[in-house]
Structure formats: structure tokens, C-alpha cells
Design a protein around this motif. Sequence first.
Motif, short mmCIF file in Angstrom:
data_model
loop_
_atom_site.label_atom_id
_atom_site.label_comp_id
_atom_site.label_asym_id
_atom_site.label_seq_id
_atom_site.Cartn_x
_atom_site.Cartn_y
_atom_site.Cartn_z
N ASP A 251 0.83 -1.21 0.00
CA ASP A 251 0.00 0.00 0.00
C ASP A 251 0.86 1.26 0.00
O ASP A 251 0.56 2.24 0.69
CB ASP A 251 -0.94 0.00 1.22
CG ASP A 251 -2.08 1.00 1.05
OD1 ASP A 251 -2.43 1.31 -0.11
OD2 ASP A 251 -2.63 1.47 2.08
N SER A 252 1.95 1.22 -0.77
CA SER A 252 2.88 2.35 -0.83
C SER A 252 2.74 3.16 -2.12
O SER A 252 3.45 4.14 -2.30
CB SER A 252 4.32 1.85 -0.71
OG SER A 252 4.64 0.95 -1.74
N LEU A 253 1.82 2.76 -3.00
CA LEU A 253 1.65 3.46 -4.27
C LEU A 253 1.00 4.82 -4.06
O LEU A 253 0.02 4.94 -3.33
CB LEU A 253 0.81 2.61 -5.22
CG LEU A 253 0.54 3.20 -6.62
CD1 LEU A 253 1.86 3.37 -7.37
CD2 LEU A 253 -0.41 2.30 -7.39
N LYS A 254 1.52 5.85 -4.71
CA LYS A 254 0.98 7.20 -4.63
C LYS A 254 0.70 7.70 -6.05
O LYS A 254 1.11 7.12 -7.03
CB LYS A 254 1.97 8.14 -3.94
CG LYS A 254 2.46 7.67 -2.59
CD LYS A 254 1.35 7.59 -1.56
CE LYS A 254 1.89 7.15 -0.20
NZ LYS A 254 0.81 6.98 0.79
N GLY A 255 0.01 8.83 -6.13
CA GLY A 255 -0.19 9.49 -7.41
C GLY A 255 -1.40 8.99 -8.17
O GLY A 255 -2.18 8.16 -7.70
N SER A 256 -1.56 9.52 -9.38
CA SER A 256 -2.76 9.26 -10.17
C SER A 256 -2.86 7.83 -10.65
O SER A 256 -3.96 7.34 -10.93
CB SER A 256 -2.81 10.22 -11.36
OG SER A 256 -1.64 10.12 -12.16
N ALA A 257 -1.73 7.13 -10.78
CA ALA A 257 -1.79 5.73 -11.22
C ALA A 257 -2.60 4.89 -10.24
O ALA A 257 -3.33 3.98 -10.65
CB ALA A 257 -0.38 5.16 -11.36
N LYS A 258 -2.50 5.20 -8.95
CA LYS A 258 -3.26 4.46 -7.94
C LYS A 258 -4.75 4.64 -8.16
O LYS A 258 -5.52 3.67 -8.10
CB LYS A 258 -2.88 4.94 -6.53
CG LYS A 258 -3.62 4.21 -5.42
CD LYS A 258 -3.16 4.68 -4.05
CE LYS A 258 -3.89 3.92 -2.94
NZ LYS A 258 -3.44 4.36 -1.58
N GLY A 259 -5.17 5.87 -8.46
CA GLY A 259 -6.59 6.13 -8.70
C GLY A 259 -7.11 5.34 -9.88
O GLY A 259 -8.20 4.76 -9.83
N GLY A 260 -6.33 5.29 -10.97
CA GLY A 260 -6.75 4.55 -12.15
C GLY A 260 -6.88 3.07 -11.90
O GLY A 260 -7.80 2.41 -12.40
N ILE A 261 -5.95 2.51 -11.12
CA ILE A 261 -5.99 1.09 -10.81
C ILE A 261 -7.24 0.76 -9.99
O ILE A 261 -7.93 -0.24 -10.26
CB ILE A 261 -4.72 0.67 -10.06
CG1 ILE A 261 -3.53 0.67 -11.02
CG2 ILE A 261 -4.87 -0.71 -9.42
CD1 ILE A 261 -2.18 0.48 -10.36
#
Length: 361
Positions: A251-261
Motif C-alpha cells: 500500500d505504498s503506491l501514490k499518485g494518479s496511477a493508484k486512482g486509475g488502478i
Amino acid sequence: MNRQPFETMPDVMDAKQIAEALQISKAGAYNLLNDPDFPTLRIGGRKLVMKADLMDWLKGQTNHKRKKEDLNMFMEIFKKIMEERKGDPIPYIPVPDETNKVMQKYLREFMLVGGMPAVINKFLETNNYNEVHDEQQKILNDYLNDIAKYASTADKPKARNCYLSIPRQLAKENTKFKFGEVEKGGTARKYANCLDWLRDANLIRYCYNCVPPEFPLAAYVRQEQFRIYTNDIGLLICMYGFEMKQAILTDSLKGSAKGGIYENLIADFLVKKGYPLYYFKRDDSSSEVEFLIEKECSVVPIEVKSKKGSTSSLDTILKKDDVKLGYKIIDGNLGITEKKKTIPVAYFEKEGYNIKHKINP
């Protein structure tokens, strides 16, 4: 070969020594060293563990087992409530933090594997994410081979490029599909047929913009404005590369890529419940809601939040008298405020039980 007593093992242990101490395979030891809950010591490119930390971790597994038992107890209580209320809305009371953390961890593990039968079987056989990733890569290669084999000669490279652009498309703040992301100067006229081919091959899913967000949604669809999601969340994460699995798991992902996933994950849940995919976004980008569905002749807006923040767009739609219910999907806990239900991503798949029953006025 005699097994070395645990007491005589070095204070800092590698995968081979962990495997010997715990009587597991070396692959199993590497899986432990890659587990975010394991006390891994990283020195350069090596992954080790302090013997004392390993002992503490082993003792903690008793507590972990108890947490899993608590989770099972919670799910049984949840099931009984559902049965007793016979379809009435369940109470939105925050669950214990430890239970919620376990549910979120299980969700992230599911995201890494996805729903492809071959991948699930590989995970059950090996409990190894490297093996899972390899199996997913085989499926993706099969998809690309199918494009090369079955798409028309003119569409083969275009369909391939459209499909491979999806991770980049979803990593943008504005996740509307852009043909310019496929190729500089790309246009709908050049690529639209390729997307339709991918959809008909069940490799992608369209999600159309509806303006205004009113019932019936099909009357307000803008066919030229859409988002594209993959048919499986595990395959999408695989397309980003193996390191993305570690980022999701910890659960360390940040930024807009996380939202898309996470949008792709919710899209997957909705499609499997039989809902067509719609979203809402104004031309001036002043208001946006990730998903819209219909129930009881009413629109149900669903806003997905990958991080903390307000839900002004959702709140605006909920002010309408004919909108009876809306969802805020978060990485947090349960809650309810008037017509807005706040629900963790991990619980949303189960929430379909409520959506499919009558919405209380």
C-alpha cells in the motif's frame, strides 16, 4: 543431511537458513522475505532476517491466527445480519480497525492475482507472486498473439498499441481515453475500430460519459467520450511490471496511477454484477464522478477516492431529490451521512447485495 539446530544458526539468516529453520522450501523462504509483514533486513541487494526478529515474528503468528479467527467471526455476524434483515440496508457502523486492516490486506492480495482461472490456480499451487506474474504475462502474450492472428492486417499494430496504452491512459489525472496517448497525432478515425475489436474480443471495457447524470443514463451518453478499462485487475497490474505488485501489496503506491488502478477494480466489480459502465464529467472539468449506475429508476453515483479528500461532485448530485443514494469508495472505514454511504474498497463487492435490492426513499 542433518538439520542444523536453530540455536546454532547465525544471528543474521539468509533464505537458505530460513528454509532450513522453518522446514520449508527455499522458494517459500523467498516469499516470506518479500512479504511486507515479515521483518526483512535489506543490505544492498540481499534480503536477510535477524534470528531474534524471526523468533518474534513466529510468536506473532499466533496473534495473526487470532485476527483471522476474529475476521471469520465478523463475517459470520455480517452474514447473519444480512439474513435477518432480508435485504434491508445494513447498519453502516465502523468495523474494528484490525478487522478492517485484514480485509484491506486480503483485497490487495486479490488485486495482484485477479480473476483469471489459470492465475488463481497458479497462486493456490505455489503461493508465489513471481509465478503468478509469469502466468499473467503468458496470458498477456496470448492476447497479443490473438491480436496478431485475428485482427485485420491494417488493424493489428493499431489494436496492439491501443491495448498496451491502457496503463498509461489510467495513470493520467484525466482518464478519458486519448488517442494521442496511443500515437502522437492519433485520432478516433484511425483507432476507433481497433478499440471495438478489443471490446468484442473481451479484452477491454468501455465506460461512457453521461451529461447530465440523470435517469435514464442511456439517453445522455456521449459516445465520443469514454474511458477504457481492462477485463481483469490482475492483468492490469501485471502490465505495469512486477514492482507494481510490491507497491500494491505494501500500500505504498501514490499518485494518479493508484486512482486509475482502483477505478479499474470497481469497474470490474460493477461489470460482474451486470451493470453497464458510465461516468460523469462536465466539459469544463468542474465536476466529475467516476461511476454512475441505475436502480429503481434513479441514478446512483459512485465516487472513488484513492486518497483523503472532499466529494463535492458527489455531494452536488446527491442534492437532487430524485437521487436517493450515492457511494464514496475509500481506503478507510464504513460510515453514512444522509444519502451518502462511505465504504472501503474491500467491502464494495459485497455491497452489491444492497444495490440490487430496493433503495429506501
